[in-house]
Scaffold this motif. Structure first.
Motif, PDB file in Angstrom:
ATOM      1  N   ARG A 132       0.915  -1.173  -0.087  1.00  0.00           N
ATOM      2  CA  ARG A 132       0.065   0.167  -0.072  1.00  0.00           C
ATOM      3  C   ARG A 132       0.712   1.333   0.086  1.00  0.00           C
ATOM      4  NH1 ARG A 132      -3.529  -3.180   3.274  1.00  0.00           N
ATOM      5  NH2 ARG A 132      -2.642  -2.697   5.192  1.00  0.00           N
ATOM      6  N   ILE A 133       2.031   1.149   0.592  1.00  0.00           N
ATOM      7  CA  ILE A 133       2.923   2.434   0.741  1.00  0.00           C
ATOM      8  C   ILE A 133       3.511   2.416  -0.830  1.00  0.00           C
ATOM      9  CG2 ILE A 133       5.108   3.382   1.619  1.00  0.00           C
ATOM     10  CD1 ILE A 133       4.443   1.981   4.181  1.00  0.00           C
ATOM     11  N   LEU A 134       3.811   1.475  -1.370  1.00  0.00           N
ATOM     12  CA  LEU A 134       4.554   1.712  -2.718  1.00  0.00           C
ATOM     13  C   LEU A 134       3.370   1.976  -3.671  1.00  0.00           C
ATOM     14  CD1 LEU A 134       6.462  -1.803  -2.887  1.00  0.00           C
ATOM     15  CD2 LEU A 134       7.566   0.519  -2.587  1.00  0.00           C
ATOM     16  N   GLU A 135       2.242   1.707  -3.434  1.00  0.00           N
ATOM     17  CA  GLU A 135       1.342   2.183  -4.445  1.00  0.00           C
ATOM     18  C   GLU A 135       1.095   3.789  -4.509  1.00  0.00           C
ATOM     19  OE1 GLU A 135      -2.515   0.226  -2.945  1.00  0.00           O
ATOM     20  OE2 GLU A 135      -2.117  -1.402  -4.281  1.00  0.00           O
ATOM     21  N   ASN A 136       1.409   4.458  -3.381  1.00  0.00           N
ATOM     22  CA  ASN A 136       1.473   5.834  -3.214  1.00  0.00           C
ATOM     23  C   ASN A 136       2.709   6.553  -3.700  1.00  0.00           C
ATOM     24  OD1 ASN A 136      -1.075   5.719  -2.030  1.00  0.00           O
ATOM     25  ND2 ASN A 136      -0.304   6.292  -0.047  1.00  0.00           N
ATOM     26  N   LEU A 137       3.981   5.827  -4.168  1.00  0.00           N
ATOM     27  CA  LEU A 137       4.953   6.207  -4.550  1.00  0.00           C
ATOM     28  C   LEU A 137       4.976   6.239  -6.137  1.00  0.00           C
ATOM     29  CD1 LEU A 137       7.743   4.620  -2.378  1.00  0.00           C
ATOM     30  CD2 LEU A 137       6.525   6.721  -1.984  1.00  0.00           C
ATOM     31  N   SER A 138       5.953   7.265  -6.791  1.00  0.00           N
ATOM     32  CA  SER A 138       5.748   7.000  -8.117  1.00  0.00           C
ATOM     33  C   SER A 138       6.702   6.125  -8.816  1.00  0.00           C
ATOM     34  CB  SER A 138       6.412   8.435  -8.724  1.00  0.00           C
ATOM     35  OG  SER A 138       7.750   8.410  -8.198  1.00  0.00           O
ATOM     36  N   PRO A 139       6.871   5.733  -9.923  1.00  0.00           N
ATOM     37  CA  PRO A 139       7.888   4.758 -10.437  1.00  0.00           C
ATOM     38  C   PRO A 139       9.378   5.126 -10.219  1.00  0.00           C
ATOM     39  CG  PRO A 139       6.356   4.786 -11.855  1.00  0.00           C
ATOM     40  CD  PRO A 139       5.908   5.928 -10.982  1.00  0.00           C
ATOM     41  N   LYS A 140       9.647   6.283 -10.260  1.00  0.00           N
ATOM     42  CA  LYS A 140      10.990   6.848  -9.845  1.00  0.00           C
ATOM     43  C   LYS A 140      11.225   6.831  -8.643  1.00  0.00           C
ATOM     44  CE  LYS A 140      13.957  10.941 -10.597  1.00  0.00           C
ATOM     45  NZ  LYS A 140      14.340  12.231 -11.120  1.00  0.00           N
ATOM     46  N   GLU A 141      10.539   7.063  -7.503  1.00  0.00           N
ATOM     47  CA  GLU A 141      10.609   6.912  -6.245  1.00  0.00           C
ATOM     48  C   GLU A 141      10.704   5.476  -5.659  1.00  0.00           C
ATOM     49  OE1 GLU A 141       8.249  10.861  -4.458  1.00  0.00           O
ATOM     50  OE2 GLU A 141       7.055   8.960  -5.124  1.00  0.00           O
ATOM     51  N   ILE A 142      10.064   4.519  -6.379  1.00  0.00           N
ATOM     52  CA  ILE A 142      10.268   3.162  -6.220  1.00  0.00           C
ATOM     53  C   ILE A 142      11.575   2.505  -6.546  1.00  0.00           C
ATOM     54  CG2 ILE A 142       9.429   0.874  -6.470  1.00  0.00           C
ATOM     55  CD1 ILE A 142       6.460   2.211  -6.987  1.00  0.00           C
ATOM     56  N   ALA A 143      12.095   2.991  -7.880  1.00  0.00           N
ATOM     57  CA  ALA A 143      13.428   2.616  -8.317  1.00  0.00           C
ATOM     58  C   ALA A 143      14.518   3.204  -7.487  1.00  0.00           C
ATOM     59  CB  ALA A 143      13.441   3.310  -9.786  1.00  0.00           C
TER      60      ALA A 143
END
Length: 449
Positions: free
Chosen positions: A75-86
């Protein structure tokens, strides 16, 4: 002094997030261990937890994310952009990063990988995603220290310094040939005490335990436990060194498997967390509850066929729950021991010898419990023939239940089915029906109704 997470601290962090006081938030959290960061994220609501992840540097939050339960992390990752996850994945070991990215949708996976700045790191993650998550390939990390057998000791030290920059902990040094085929392992002591002009081929240890990328995770755990290994190398089909599995990874795997088996034994058909959605929890529990319902209806139907007995020997009715409970308990005990033996790979001997052992064990238990039933009957003034019938039925039910509990997991395991399902409602329900039928059929034969 150990860092303490209190209600006051959580309320303070919530207030600072609400006020967007980043400076004081960083003052509170910058030096906090990643495990404590994870605990704090668990206590916060989703928006506040996401804010903290975005505020702190990725080196700190990457490990914290791995400590979170899967549903919370997702659920936290769903709130992050692809760049932020990367950015988070760039700071993780490849095995952890692969675990994280496997939880994302295929479309988001592609977006995240395209945002990663370290191309080699991204390639390694993509490679790990090819393997089954419960295989050695799915558990391994690509980060390791490898040296070539034809290197000199001096050249080896120089190369190791470069490689060690990307390795969190150097458990072992592996020796390969020019084609990257695993040759053995290198003792750090031997390396430090060897003459500088010596070659690695002169000092490495050719004996090394290893696993294939397709080796099952449980087999990897068994090998590491048997030989007390802190890490084990992983090779591909051509015996090329492709990764390593460390003790912390295998402990996490064992913990997850134990939790899954425990839930399965309790009648939960899929891996769920306490804070999972109502629909997911219902989907996990309902199938086994339906099985239990049909089992109960089956027991009712069996009792209905002996309604004459219940009118003529009312005592039998009151002992029905006892028979069903003992059948279920004995079956679960037997199956739990067998499942544990299968999991630890220490189930030895022939099935016939195990059959004799189980019958002997249940005869002793059955005689002891039957004797207690007869004594109870004498105390309450129950007819001796009825007491004897109940005691004999109890003995037979216990023997049958133990045999079912012993051999059903073995049969399931031989068919490639997780035997843990045998320790839950499956065994309890089958033994309830079987036990009640034996009870009333034997009672009818002895008492003649």
């Amino acid at each position: 002094m150990q860092f303490q997470i209190s209600e006051e601290l959580i309320e303070k962090i919530k207030y600072l997030v609400e006020q967007r006081n980043d400076e004081e938030l960083l003052l509170h959290l910058e030096e906090v261990h990643h495990a404590d960061i994870a605990e704090i994220l668990t206590e916060l609501d989703l928006d506040d937890a996401t804010y903290i992840v975005k505020l702190l540097n990725s080196q700190q939050t990457a490990e914290a994310l791995m400590e979170l339960e899967a549903d919370r992390r997702e659920r936290i990752l769903e709130n992050l952009s692809p760049k932020e996850i990367a950015e988070e994945l760039n700071e993780m070991d490849t095995d952890d990063a692969a675990d994280i990215i496997s939880e994302l949708s295929l479309e988001l996976q592609q977006d995240v990988i395209s945002e990663m700045t370290d191309e080699q790191h991204a390639d390694d993650i993509v490679e790990l995603l090819r393997y089954d998550e419960n295989s050695a390939g799915g558990l391994m990390a690509k980060e390791l220290v490898r040296v070539k057998e034809n290197w000199s000791v001096t050249g080896c030290m120089t190369e190791m310094r470069k490689q060690a920059e990307n390795v969190t902990r150097v458990h072992s040094i592996y020796v390969v040939d020019d084609k990257n085929k695993l040759k053995g392992r290198l003792s750090l002591k031997d390396l430090l005490t060897a003459p500088s002009h010596a070659n690695i081929s002169d000092i490495y240890i050719p004996s090394v335990d290893y696993v294939n990328v397709h080796t099952d995770g449980e087999e990897v755990a068994r090998i590491m436990q048997k030989y007390d290994l802190e890490a084990i190398p992983v090779v591909d089909e051509m015996n090329r060194l492709v990764g390593r599995i460390t003790i912390d990874d295998i402990v996490d795997f064992i913990k997850e498997e134990a939790e899954k088996d425990y839930q399965m034994a309790a009648g939960i058909s899929e891996d769920v967390e306490a804070d999972a959605s109502i629909w997911k929890l219902t989907r996990a529990r309902l199938p086994w509850l339906i099985l239990g319902l049909f089992g109960g209806l089956g027991a009712v139907y069996v009792m209905k066929g002996f309604d004459e007995a219940l009118s003529e020997y009312v005592e039998l009715f009151f002992f029905t729950p006892l028979i069903a409970a003992m059948a279920g308990n004995v079956g679960v005990q037997s199956s739990a021991i067998i499942v544990q033996g299968l999991a630890n790979d220490n189930l030895r001997g022939s099935l016939f010898n195990r059959l004799l052992k189980e019958i002997g064990l249940t005869l002793i238990n059955g005689l002891a419990l039957g004797a207690l039933v007869v004594i109870f009957g004498l105390i309450v003034g129950m007819p001796q023939l009825v007491s004897f019938t109940i005691a004999l039925s109890l003995m037979l039910v216990i023997i049958i239940a133990a045999l079912i509990g012993t051999f059903v997991p073995i049969i399931l395991d031989k068919q490639g089915i997780d035997p843990a399902i045998a320790t839950g409602p499956f065994i309890t329900t089958s033994n309830d029906i079987c036990g009640i039928f034996i009870f009333f059929y034997l009672s009818k034969t002895i008492l003649g109704f």
